[in-house]
Design a protein around this motif. Structure first.
Motif, mmCIF file in Angstrom:
data_model
loop_
_atom_site.group_PDB
_atom_site.id
_atom_site.type_symbol
_atom_site.label_atom_id
_atom_site.label_comp_id
_atom_site.label_asym_id
_atom_site.label_seq_id
_atom_site.Cartn_x
_atom_site.Cartn_y
_atom_site.Cartn_z
ATOM 1 N N LYS A 31 -4.141 -0.265 -4.186
ATOM 2 C CA LYS A 31 -5.374 0.023 -3.466
ATOM 3 C C LYS A 31 -5.654 -1.107 -2.475
ATOM 4 O O LYS A 31 -5.227 -2.246 -2.671
ATOM 5 N N SER A 42 -8.336 -2.627 -2.069
ATOM 6 C CA SER A 42 -9.103 -3.685 -2.746
ATOM 7 C C SER A 42 -8.179 -4.678 -3.449
ATOM 8 O O SER A 42 -8.457 -5.883 -3.484
ATOM 9 N N THR A 43 -7.052 -4.194 -4.004
ATOM 10 C CA THR A 43 -6.097 -5.078 -4.664
ATOM 11 C C THR A 43 -5.379 -5.939 -3.636
ATOM 12 O O THR A 43 -5.183 -7.141 -3.833
ATOM 13 N N VAL A 74 0.827 -1.213 0.000
ATOM 14 C CA VAL A 74 0.000 0.000 0.000
ATOM 15 C C VAL A 74 0.860 1.261 0.000
ATOM 16 O O VAL A 74 0.665 2.164 -0.828
ATOM 17 N N GLU A 85 -12.506 4.364 0.981
ATOM 18 C CA GLU A 85 -12.339 3.961 -0.410
ATOM 19 C C GLU A 85 -13.593 3.307 -0.989
ATOM 20 O O GLU A 85 -13.579 2.843 -2.119
ATOM 21 N N ALA A 122 -9.746 2.251 5.332
ATOM 22 C CA ALA A 122 -10.194 1.772 4.023
ATOM 23 C C ALA A 122 -11.645 2.103 3.730
ATOM 24 O O ALA A 122 -12.078 2.081 2.590
ATOM 25 N N LYS A 168 -6.974 -2.595 6.992
ATOM 26 C CA LYS A 168 -8.075 -1.726 6.572
ATOM 27 C C LYS A 168 -8.370 -0.666 7.630
ATOM 28 O O LYS A 168 -8.650 0.485 7.299
ATOM 29 N N ARG A 213 -16.876 2.469 -2.885
ATOM 30 C CA ARG A 213 -17.375 3.031 -4.139
ATOM 31 C C ARG A 213 -18.572 3.932 -3.882
ATOM 32 O O ARG A 213 -19.434 3.623 -3.076
#
Length: 412
Positions: free
Chosen positions: A135, A137-138, A129, A180, A177, A172, A182
């Motif tokens: 990200k 999510s990755t 990170v 982030e 997190a 997270k 959506r």
């Protein structure tokens, strides 16, 4: 008559236990034979250190942990995991392999399994990170495959417990997190987007049907691109979701399409067709007929796809997201060129944002949570509930902001 002393001693006259010995260079050795008849040995500088090692070996033996595997690396366990993968869709397996080979194998994969600690995994995730700019999510996806690999290490006796447990949750939290998540398009943004594409003189008009269907059904990208004319019933106004079109882009096998059945039974579902969605399908049919375009591709026995490019080939997520970026860019440019005070611009969003937007509209309208879950094809209601909680929280905030404005206006 004195009793014969059968003990063995080191150079300091200390009694050596069975399997222990002292070398001529002063180092101590402990040797043993495993159940398979294979000889093993550990070396230590002092007798105290050797016996600590012996205690660890005994603990490993009692816990059924493999001994004599000090040189087994994470990459070795990954190879074992690959050879025994079960219950994974091929596209999921290929994606896992890509993530592992790209981010884990070159460096972290060389770690000796038996020396891995939770802090090592945590540092690795933080590096991805903070230094590599990935990200959350990755990293979440990388964690999914790494956790499975380490589970194999535990099951096969290389590790006592899975050192990656709960590491992602802590990551997270430390990186906040939640920020982030959506964002769905607002109703004005959604209307601007669709109205912009709806104009027939717009160079992006041919993209209107597929994005309108996505916004009106919440279907995943692979479900939309894999949709065939035989999967929609214009009479009964229903869409049958029974497969997914997957696009591979891997270094080993190149780029190609494949058809997959839904990952879960919940993914196989029927979605009611709204009037706007039905009109979008008719618009796609009309545009293809006028342009003389027809489907020219067969993928794993599937053909007659609805959404195709001008060459009659299937579309895929990369193409759609690239189109979205161009549409957003040109729309915003046009708005800015009008010199309107405080123009409404489109935010950057992806295909998945359209699915999230559809979900948000359902929640805003008070649609039953089980209906939302069924339409979206969520296996776990928790996934739906998390979205529901996010949306209702935002709605509540908006309502109170509106109330505050009204109260302030009433005091004047």
């Amino acid at each position: 008559m004195t009793k014969k002393d059968n003990h063995r001693y080191d150079s300091k006259r200390r009694v050596l236990k069975s399997g222990e010995s002292e070398r001529s260079d002063g180092y101590y050795v402990y040797r043993w034979t495993d159940r398979g008849g294979k000889r093993h040995g550990v070396v230590a500088k002092t007798l105290e250190e050797l016996r600590r090692r012996e205690t660890e070996l005994m603990r490993d033996k009692l816990d059924d942990i493999r001994v004599g595997t000090a040189y087994v690396t994470l990459n070795d366990i990954y190879d074992l995991w690959c050879s025994m993968k079960r219950g994974l869709k091929d596209n999921t397996f290929q994606n896992y392999r890509y993530l592992y080979r790209t981010f884990v194998e070159p460096d972290f994969g060389k770690y000796k399994v038996q020396k891995l600690k939770k802090s090592d995994v945590k540092r690795f995730y933080n590096m991805l990170v903070d230094e590599r700019g990935l990200k959350i999510s990755t990293v979440d996806s990388i964690h999914t495959v790494l956790h499975q690999v380490l589970t194999v290490a535990v099951d096969d006796g290389y590790l006592r417990n899975n050192v990656s447990d709960n590491v992602l949750k802590e990551l997270k939290q430390s990186h906040n997190a939640d920020a982030e998540r959506r964002k769905a398009l607002t109703i004005p943004q959604q209307d601007l987007f669709l109205n912009y594409l709806r104009k027939e003189n717009n160079k992006y008009h041919h993209w209107y049907p597929i994005f309108a269907v996505m916004l009106g059904t919440g279907m995943r990208v692979g479900e939309i691109t894999g949709l065939r004319w035989c999967d929609i019933d214009m009479e009964e106004n229903v869409i049958d979701v029974n497969h997914t079109l997957v696009y591979y882009n891997h270094a080993e096998n190149g780029c190609y399409f494949s058809i997959n059945t839904p990952k879960t039974e919940a993914g196989r579902r029927q979605i009611p067709m709204l009037d706007d969605v039905k009109d979008a399908f008719k618009e796609e049919m009309r545009c293809q007929k006028e342009a003389g375009i027809c489907c020219n591709v067969t993928i794993d026995g599937y053909t007659d796809f609805i959404f195709i490019n001008r060459f009659g080939n299937a579309k895929h997520q990369v193409t759609l997201n690239m189109a979205l970026r161009r549409i957003i860019r040109d729309f915003n440019d046009e708005q800015l060129c009008k010199n309107i005070k405080n123009p409404v611009l489109l935010p950057r969003f992806s295909c998945h944002s359209l699915r999230h937007t559809f979900t948000t509209r359902l929640v805003e309208k008070g649609v039953n949570i089980k209906v939302v879950q069924d339409v979206l094809g969520h296996k776990d209601v928790e996934t739906t509930l998390n979205i529901y909680a996010d949306v209702t929280k935002e709605l509540k905030q908006q309502e109170f902001e509106s109330l505050q404005r009204k109260l302030e206006g009433g005091d004047e």
